[in-house]
Write a protein that holds these residues in place. Structure first.
Motif, PDB file in Angstrom:
ATOM      1  N   PHE A 207       0.863  -1.187   0.000  1.00 47.70           N
ATOM      2  CA  PHE A 207       0.000   0.000   0.000  1.00 47.70           C
ATOM      3  C   PHE A 207       0.899   1.236   0.000  1.00 47.70           C
ATOM      4  O   PHE A 207       0.981   1.972   0.988  1.00 47.70           O
ATOM      5  N   LYS A 208       1.575   1.464  -1.139  1.00 51.36           N
ATOM      6  CA  LYS A 208       2.545   2.564  -1.236  1.00 51.36           C
ATOM      7  C   LYS A 208       1.871   3.932  -1.191  1.00 51.36           C
ATOM      8  O   LYS A 208       2.380   4.870  -0.581  1.00 51.36           O
ATOM      9  N   LYS A 209       0.719   4.055  -1.848  1.00 48.59           N
ATOM     10  CA  LYS A 209       0.035   5.351  -1.886  1.00 48.59           C
ATOM     11  C   LYS A 209      -0.455   5.755  -0.501  1.00 48.59           C
ATOM     12  O   LYS A 209      -0.464   6.939  -0.155  1.00 48.59           O
ATOM     13  N   GLU A 210      -0.862   4.778   0.297  1.00 52.39           N
ATOM     14  CA  GLU A 210      -1.357   5.076   1.647  1.00 52.39           C
ATOM     15  C   GLU A 210      -0.229   5.599   2.542  1.00 52.39           C
ATOM     16  O   GLU A 210      -0.472   6.368   3.472  1.00 52.39           O
ATOM     17  N   LYS A 211       0.999   5.184   2.264  1.00 52.88           N
ATOM     18  CA  LYS A 211       2.133   5.684   3.031  1.00 52.88           C
ATOM     19  C   LYS A 211       2.501   7.109   2.610  1.00 52.88           C
ATOM     20  O   LYS A 211       2.808   7.963   3.449  1.00 52.88           O
ATOM     21  N   LYS A 212       2.426   7.384   1.319  1.00 56.47           N
ATOM     22  CA  LYS A 212       2.849   8.691   0.806  1.00 56.47           C
ATOM     23  C   LYS A 212       1.827   9.791   1.068  1.00 56.47           C
ATOM     24  O   LYS A 212       2.188  10.959   1.202  1.00 56.47           O
ATOM     25  N   SER A 213       0.547   9.431   1.117  1.00 54.72           N
ATOM     26  CA  SER A 213      -0.516  10.434   1.262  1.00 54.72           C
ATOM     27  C   SER A 213      -1.246  10.259   2.592  1.00 54.72           C
ATOM     28  O   SER A 213      -1.799   9.186   2.860  1.00 54.72           O
ATOM     29  N   ARG A 214      -1.251  11.303   3.395  1.00 53.97           N
ATOM     30  CA  ARG A 214      -1.956  11.251   4.682  1.00 53.97           C
ATOM     31  C   ARG A 214      -3.457  11.068   4.464  1.00 53.97           C
ATOM     32  O   ARG A 214      -4.123  10.375   5.245  1.00 53.97           O
ATOM     33  N   ILE A 215      -3.982  11.682   3.406  1.00 57.10           N
ATOM     34  CA  ILE A 215      -5.413  11.540   3.108  1.00 57.10           C
ATOM     35  C   ILE A 215      -5.738  10.092   2.757  1.00 57.10           C
ATOM     36  O   ILE A 215      -6.728   9.527   3.241  1.00 57.10           O
ATOM     37  N   ARG A 216      -4.893   9.472   1.922  1.00 56.27           N
ATOM     38  CA  ARG A 216      -5.116   8.068   1.562  1.00 56.27           C
ATOM     39  C   ARG A 216      -5.009   7.171   2.793  1.00 56.27           C
ATOM     40  O   ARG A 216      -5.733   6.192   2.933  1.00 56.27           O
ATOM     41  N   ARG A 217      -4.102   7.506   3.684  1.00 55.81           N
ATOM     42  CA  ARG A 217      -3.944   6.721   4.909  1.00 55.81           C
ATOM     43  C   ARG A 217      -5.207   6.823   5.763  1.00 55.81           C
ATOM     44  O   ARG A 217      -5.706   5.825   6.304  1.00 55.81           O
ATOM     45  N   LEU A 218      -5.757   8.025   5.887  1.00 57.97           N
ATOM     46  CA  LEU A 218      -6.988   8.211   6.650  1.00 57.97           C
ATOM     47  C   LEU A 218      -8.151   7.485   5.990  1.00 57.97           C
ATOM     48  O   LEU A 218      -9.001   6.903   6.676  1.00 57.97           O
ATOM     49  N   MET A 219      -8.173   7.512   4.669  1.00 56.10           N
ATOM     50  CA  MET A 219      -9.221   6.797   3.943  1.00 56.10           C
ATOM     51  C   MET A 219      -9.110   5.295   4.175  1.00 56.10           C
ATOM     52  O   MET A 219     -10.116   4.609   4.368  1.00 56.10           O
ATOM     53  N   PHE A 220      -7.889   4.785   4.164  1.00 51.51           N
ATOM     54  CA  PHE A 220      -7.688   3.354   4.416  1.00 51.51           C
ATOM     55  C   PHE A 220      -8.180   2.988   5.809  1.00 51.51           C
ATOM     56  O   PHE A 220      -8.906   2.010   5.988  1.00 51.51           O
ATOM     57  N   ASP A 221      -7.772   3.787   6.808  1.00 50.20           N
ATOM     58  CA  ASP A 221      -8.127   3.474   8.191  1.00 50.20           C
ATOM     59  C   ASP A 221      -9.620   3.609   8.463  1.00 50.20           C
ATOM     60  O   ASP A 221     -10.165   2.884   9.310  1.00 50.20           O
TER      61      ASP A 221
END
Length: 348
Positions: free
Chosen positions: A55-69
């Motif tokens: 999940f490379k994009k989730e690491k690079k983007s805080r928004i993507r990380r929040l969306m994942f969580d």
């Protein structure tokens, strides 16, 4: 048993070391459970029972990380049909149906020693962790089925600040690598002091620098202090900046030096335990974690990490021989197979 490990946040330093340590245990001792690691990079190799989802994009983007969580991560995890989800990062993923277990190694939101300021540029990242991310971490603690921690003090602090029962929190100290044997060439030198730590603000190198200034004003100019950070012009110019050192070199310095440990925020404080194993003198910040790790150790002395004079007094006593190294007869227990205890806890 099918175990999902969520560690997307890990990319360097201690987080990767913990990840690889768990992975090494699985390689050596667990060919029964099936493991799925959610990561941001290929930090480990896949085997017949170890699988990696990137999940490379989730690491690079805080928004993507929040969306994942909070939005789509739960479905991804549920589709893997796990028996338990193990978090090596300090937040949970919403919507997960399986049992959720956290490995908590973030102490900033739970300590009462220092209040970081948003108005200080150097302190701001820690203020974010203390006041903003800290709320998410505390919520995760309340909603997890079990929490694994390394020390009693952090268990008690989590129980108090999150208003949860201590029975939900399991204490499993980290595995300690046995220190190597050193010959007499590494005899203790009362003029040598050493501090192996990163450059994080709360590691408190400034306390050492100010203590050295005080000693120099008193005419004590022959002490040697080494640290494992790169050169910092804000600190005393007689400090030796070694930069990052490998573990064996750190042990060599600890063997012949007095350990300085002015850090006031730690979950565990590994150098304290390693120096204790080497039976060297330790000057440690007067904190809950240092007293827990050094309880019963006769070569430990404590100082106020916010009053450099209290450190300089102890350094002066060591330099003048008023504090000498005592022979230790009670050996500290070595924590072997800590990951076995963690996996056993996941399986329960």
């Amino acid at each position: 048993m099918r175990i999902v490990v969520n560690d997307i946040a890990a990319s360097e330093g201690g987080a990767i070391s913990i990840l690889k340590s768990l992975y090494q245990y699985i390689l050596e001792a667990d060919d029964i459970n099936e493991w799925f690691f959610l990561l941001s990079g290929m930090y480990i190799k896949e085997t017949k029972n170890v699988h990696v989802l990137l999940f490379k994009k989730e690491k690079k983007s805080r928004i993507r990380r929040l969306m994942f969580d909070n939005v789509y991560g739960g479905k991804i995890i549920n589709d893997l049909n796990p028996d338990v989800v193990f978090y090596l990062q300090n937040t949970l993923v919403k919507g997960v149906k399986a049992k959720q277990v956290m490995y908590m190694d973030q102490s900033i939101p739970f300590q009462n020693v220092y209040n970081f300021s948003f108005f200080d540029k150097e302190q701001r990242p820690y203020a974010v962790y203390q006041y903003l991310i800290g709320k998410l971490i505390k919520s995760a603690c309340r909603n997890s089925d079990k929490i694994i921690v390394q020390t009693k003090w952090i268990r008690d602090a989590i129980a108090e600040k999150c208003n949860i029962k201590k029975e939900k929190i399991v204490i499993i100290p980290p595995e300690i690598i046995r220190v190597p044997f050193f010959s007499d060439e590494n005899e203790f030198d009362k003029k040598c002091f050493f501090y192996p730590a990163s450059g994080a603000y709360y590691k408190n190198h400034i306390c050492i620098s100010k203590a050295m200034d005080i000693l120099e004003n008193e005419g004590i100019n022959d002490i040697c202090v080494g640290v494992t950070i790169d050169k910092n012009n804000k600190l005393n110019n007689k400090i030796k900046f070694y930069g990052k050192m490998d573990h064996k070199d750190v042990m060599r310095h600890l063997k012949k030096s007095t350990l300085l440990f002015p850090s006031y925020i730690e979950t565990y404080g590994l150098p304290l335990v390693e120096a204790r194993m080497l039976e060297t003198i330790i000057l440690a910040a007067d904190t809950s974690f240092s007293h827990e790790l050094l309880d019963g150790y006769d070569n430990a002395y404590f100082f106020d990490p916010f009053i450099p004079e209290s450190l300089s007094r102890l350094m002066k006593k060591i330099r003048l021989g008023e504090i000498s190294k005592k022979k230790i007869t009670n050996e500290i227990p070595i924590h072997i197979n800590s990951w076995k205890l963690v996996v056993d806890s996941l399986e329960k």
